[in-house]
Design a protein around this motif. Structure first.
Motif, mmCIF file in Angstrom:
data_model
loop_
_atom_site.group_PDB
_atom_site.id
_atom_site.type_symbol
_atom_site.label_atom_id
_atom_site.label_comp_id
_atom_site.label_asym_id
_atom_site.label_seq_id
_atom_site.Cartn_x
_atom_site.Cartn_y
_atom_site.Cartn_z
ATOM 1 N N PHE A 71 -11.794 0.284 6.975
ATOM 2 C CA PHE A 71 -11.102 -0.798 7.644
ATOM 3 C C PHE A 71 -9.918 -1.260 6.805
ATOM 4 O O PHE A 71 -9.995 -1.286 5.569
ATOM 5 N N PRO A 72 -8.822 -1.672 7.449
ATOM 6 C CA PRO A 72 -7.697 -2.257 6.715
ATOM 7 C C PRO A 72 -7.947 -3.747 6.476
ATOM 8 O O PRO A 72 -8.686 -4.398 7.208
ATOM 9 N N VAL A 73 -7.329 -4.293 5.442
ATOM 10 C CA VAL A 73 -7.383 -5.726 5.152
ATOM 11 C C VAL A 73 -5.962 -6.254 5.055
ATOM 12 O O VAL A 73 -5.003 -5.486 4.922
ATOM 13 N N ASP A 74 -5.820 -7.578 5.133
ATOM 14 C CA ASP A 74 -4.495 -8.193 5.234
ATOM 15 C C ASP A 74 -3.731 -8.215 3.922
ATOM 16 O O ASP A 74 -2.498 -8.388 3.934
ATOM 17 N N ALA A 75 -4.416 -8.096 2.806
ATOM 18 C CA ALA A 75 -3.769 -8.177 1.493
ATOM 19 C C ALA A 75 -4.553 -7.310 0.519
ATOM 20 O O ALA A 75 -5.692 -6.920 0.792
ATOM 21 N N PRO A 76 -3.966 -6.991 -0.621
ATOM 22 C CA PRO A 76 -4.695 -6.199 -1.617
ATOM 23 C C PRO A 76 -5.992 -6.877 -2.047
ATOM 24 O O PRO A 76 -6.045 -8.092 -2.224
ATOM 25 N N THR A 77 -7.036 -6.094 -2.220
ATOM 26 C CA THR A 77 -8.327 -6.615 -2.671
ATOM 27 C C THR A 77 -8.304 -6.807 -4.182
ATOM 28 O O THR A 77 -7.869 -5.938 -4.929
ATOM 29 N N THR A 78 -8.790 -7.976 -4.631
ATOM 30 C CA THR A 78 -8.808 -8.284 -6.055
ATOM 31 C C THR A 78 -10.219 -8.369 -6.628
ATOM 32 O O THR A 78 -10.414 -8.199 -7.826
ATOM 33 N N CYS A 79 -11.219 -8.656 -5.785
ATOM 34 C CA CYS A 79 -12.594 -8.787 -6.266
ATOM 35 C C CYS A 79 -13.549 -8.648 -5.081
ATOM 36 O O CYS A 79 -13.172 -8.880 -3.935
#
Length: 293
Positions: free
Chosen positions: A35-43
């Motif tokens: 799945f895509p997410v709206d912003a880069p994942t940080t944690c």
């Protein structure tokens, strides 16, 4: 960017810099969903019992996914939408933790530490998060956090190698120590044995034994003083320090020594952490009171 594991299903949930989430079945050696997410994942954090995947993003939101059925489904975002009143690196989530027994979510950014109550509707279908507390004025930039349920304390790792313990009820730091020589990149709290695991950019993994809430043995000593300030208060924290650390990639070391200003922000920050030793001891639950010199 981040990685968590479902132990029961042998699933690996991962996030990449291209803003994609993956769930991989290691038993069947196949990709279950993407799945895509709206912003880069940080944690990321994973709730094994609730089958929930919590993904912290660079835009300041936490996306909650239900993994009980594949492909997984998005449950909610906390908060509902990114905060547009602020911008820049201050809103980027640098750490999160989740307690499935109290349904409390803890998030960290360079601007603040936040507490969220995760609520579900009567039918259990709708889920949302409500902010119940904020700790402002955090010195330094948090890199990771862990929640200690038994003592209701939030353990926060920093980029300079320090670990600071915050009492949630008072919202104030109760103790700090230099855990590593480089940034604390990850930590995990084991509540039953009261043990903290910390990993750092200095290529070490340390295991810290905390005193029991009932006994609080005097097993190590740390003198915290204010560098460059003759009137900065200092006192013995012998019972408030985690008992000792065991370093995986090196010789065993005792968690003792003399450190000044663990947050690296000058005498004022050091004074704020060492002032009022009696109050600090009472907020650091279950530990004997330190003796002032």
């Amino acid at each position: 960017a981040a990685l968590v594991v479902d132990d029961a299903e042998s699933w690996v949930c991962s996030a990449s810099k291209d803003r994609q989430l993956f769930v991989f079945d290691t038993r069947r050696n196949q990709l279950l969903c993407q799945f895509p997410v709206d912003a880069p994942t940080t944690c990321m954090r994973y709730s094994q019992n609730e089958k929930r995947l919590l993904v912290g993003l660079a835009n300041g939101t936490v996306v909650v996914w239900d993994t009980s059925v594949m492909p997984m489904t998005k449950v909610c975002s906390i908060p509902d939408r990114p905060d547009t009143s602020t911008s820049g690196p201050g809103i980027k989530l640098t750490g999160l933790d989740y307690n499935e027994f109290s349904n409390m979510l803890f998030t960290a950014s360079s601007a603040s530490l936040m507490l969220w109550a995760v609520k579900a509707g009567p039918s259990g279908g709708s889920v949302w998060g409500r902010k119940v507390g904020t700790i402002l004025g955090v010195s330094g930039k948090p890199t990771c956090i862990a929640w200690a349920q038994s003592s209701r304390e939030l353990l926060v790792g920093f980029g300079n190698g320090a670990v600071v313990i915050y009492d949630i009820d008072s919202g104030a730091p109760s103790y700090a120590w230099m855990a590593h020589q480089d940034s604390v990149v990850a930590m995990m709290w084991l509540d039953a044995p009261r043990r903290l695991l910390t990993a750092s950019g200095d290529k070490t993994l340390k295991i810290w034994d905390f005193p029991s809430l009932r006994h609080g043995e005097l097993v190590a000593q740390l003198d915290l003083d204010g560098a460059g300030s003759s009137d900065a208060p200092s006192f013995s924290m012998s019972s408030m320090l985690p008992g000792r650390s065991r370093t995986i990639s090196g010789d065993e070391r005792r968690a003792s020594g003399s450190f000044s200003d663990p947050l690296g922000t000058g005498p004022s920050a050091s004074a704020s952490l060492t002032a009022a030793p009696a109050a600090a001891a009472s907020s650091f639950r279950g530990y004997p009171s330190p003796s002032a010199p």
